[in-house]
Design an enzyme around this catalytic site. Structure first.
Site, PDB file in Angstrom:
ATOM      1  N   ARG A  74      97.902  29.894  29.677  1.00  0.00           N
ATOM      2  CA  ARG A  74      99.095  30.496  30.277  1.00  0.00           C
ATOM      3  C   ARG A  74      98.956  30.786  31.768  1.00  0.00           C
ATOM      4  O   ARG A  74      99.966  30.937  32.460  1.00  0.00           O
ATOM      5  CB  ARG A  74      99.456  31.782  29.528  1.00  0.00           C
ATOM      6  CG  ARG A  74      99.878  31.503  28.090  1.00  0.00           C
ATOM      7  CD  ARG A  74     100.579  32.673  27.458  1.00  0.00           C
ATOM      8  NE  ARG A  74     101.086  32.334  26.139  1.00  0.00           N
ATOM      9  CZ  ARG A  74     101.808  33.147  25.386  1.00  0.00           C
ATOM     10  NH1 ARG A  74     102.126  34.348  25.834  1.00  0.00           N
ATOM     11  NH2 ARG A  74     102.223  32.775  24.193  1.00  0.00           N
ATOM     12  N   ASP A 187     113.990  43.689  28.963  1.00  0.00           N
ATOM     13  CA  ASP A 187     112.721  42.997  28.740  1.00  0.00           C
ATOM     14  C   ASP A 187     111.866  43.209  29.989  1.00  0.00           C
ATOM     15  O   ASP A 187     112.403  43.459  31.080  1.00  0.00           O
ATOM     16  CB  ASP A 187     112.949  41.502  28.496  1.00  0.00           C
ATOM     17  CG  ASP A 187     111.814  40.867  27.700  1.00  0.00           C
ATOM     18  OD1 ASP A 187     111.989  40.596  26.505  1.00  0.00           O
ATOM     19  OD2 ASP A 187     110.727  40.652  28.286  1.00  0.00           O
TER      20      ASP A 187
END
Length: 328
Positions: A74, A187
């Site tokens: 990632r 979020d």
């Protein structure tokens, strides 16, 4: 309309930099990656310990040793794009003053964003078959009733828009004017919030939406990427999007909610962090309000809340919180 929504979101963002600045930074660095990518060595144990501690501090996410490959997958492109030699250099950049924007880019890269419309359908069946009918029945007509819902880890918006269309249908808002409905969608990942603001989804994303609701609340259009379905204004107008870190000591929210959805996020936290977040969420839940968790999330005994069904929990007594105002 989209520009106006961006301005609203940017005013609410606590950082000095806007979501757009973070997204632009991410786009620029990807464009800078040309024909000579750097070879980044596998993350070392020491580098992993530094980064996992940083992620845990900022996000509450617990990276155990077997997550080293995940961390590399990632983050290596960010290290590569920034033309750094290794993850040690990247970590030093993250904790430096000049790397403050990169922290949000890193957060966007490491957070899991899987979601879908009508995910864990039994919980939405409860809203459709029990909660909204009971609300209509028990609340007298002729008086405007506030309904507040929070999607606390909304990702790209599918959950929040599902709640919006079910609430619209369940409260018969196209025929009745006494409902004051607002849905907060938040979020920590600003990249997925950008997508949620647009409310545009390919065909494979909207397959779970019944055709009648799809026609009523979405319109289709062709794009270079194929056919897209975009939420109509009658749905978008019910939602407010805001970046919120559930690990923060305080949230930029002054309201209490009838429903809070916090699904499939607690599984990434350790027990102590789970308890902290849950206690914080309960402060924002009305008495008799409902908290919705993911199917694999088991809530340990927590004062003031009891299990209802289908991983739905109900608040059973008053929590000590400041007086709530309608501003979020």
């Amino acid at each position: 309309m989209l520009i106006r929504r961006w301005k609203i979101l940017n005013r609410e963002y606590s950082s000095k930099e806007s979501l757009i600045s973070v997204d632009n930074l991410m786009s620029r660095t990807f464009q800078e990656m040309k024909n000579h990518p750097l070879e980044i060595p596998m993350i070392s144990d020491q580098e992993f310990q530094l980064l996992s501690a940083f992620v845990h501090q900022r996000l509450g996410i617990l990276w155990e040793s077997h997550k080293k490959d995940l961390a590399y997958t990632r983050l290596y492109r960010r290290v590569q794009n920034l033309k750094m030699k290794n993850f040690q250099e990247y970590y030093q950049y993250l904790v430096s003053e000049e790397g403050h924007l990169e922290v949000q880019v890193m957060i966007n890269a490491v957070t899991t964003t899987k979601t879908s419309f009508f995910r864990e359908k039994a919980q939405f069946d409860f809203l459709e078959q029990e909660f909204f009918p009971k609300l209509r029945k028990n609340y007298p007509s002729g008086k405007k009733r506030k309904v507040r819902i929070w999607s606390a880890a909304c990702s790209t918006g599918e959950e929040a828009y599902t709640l919006a269309l079910l609430a619209s249908e369940g409260l018969a808002m196209d025929r009745m004017l006494e409902w004051d409905l607002k849905i907060l969608a938040s979020d920590i990942n600003t990249k997925v919030l950008s997508a949620a603001l647009l409310g545009q989804y390919p065909l494979e994303k909207i397959e779970m939406i019944p055709q009648a609701l799809l026609k009523k609340y979405f319109h289709s259009r062709h794009s270079p990427k194929g056919l897209l379905y975009e939420t109509k204004e009658n749905l978008k107008s019910l939602l407010k999007f805001r970046p919120v870190n559930l690990l923060a000591e305080s949230y930029p929210i002054n309201a209490r909610f009838d429903l809070i959805f916090c699904r499939n996020i607690l599984i990434y936290f350790d027990t102590k962090t789970q308890e902290k977040v849950l206690k914080h969420l309960l402060q924002y839940l009305h008495d008799d309000g409902y908290l919705f968790l993911g199917g694999s999330e088991v809530l340990r005994e927590l004062k003031g809340i009891q299990r209802f069904k289908n991983n739905i929990y109900q608040k059973i007594h008053e929590s000590i919180i400041p007086t709530a105002h309608e501003r979020y």
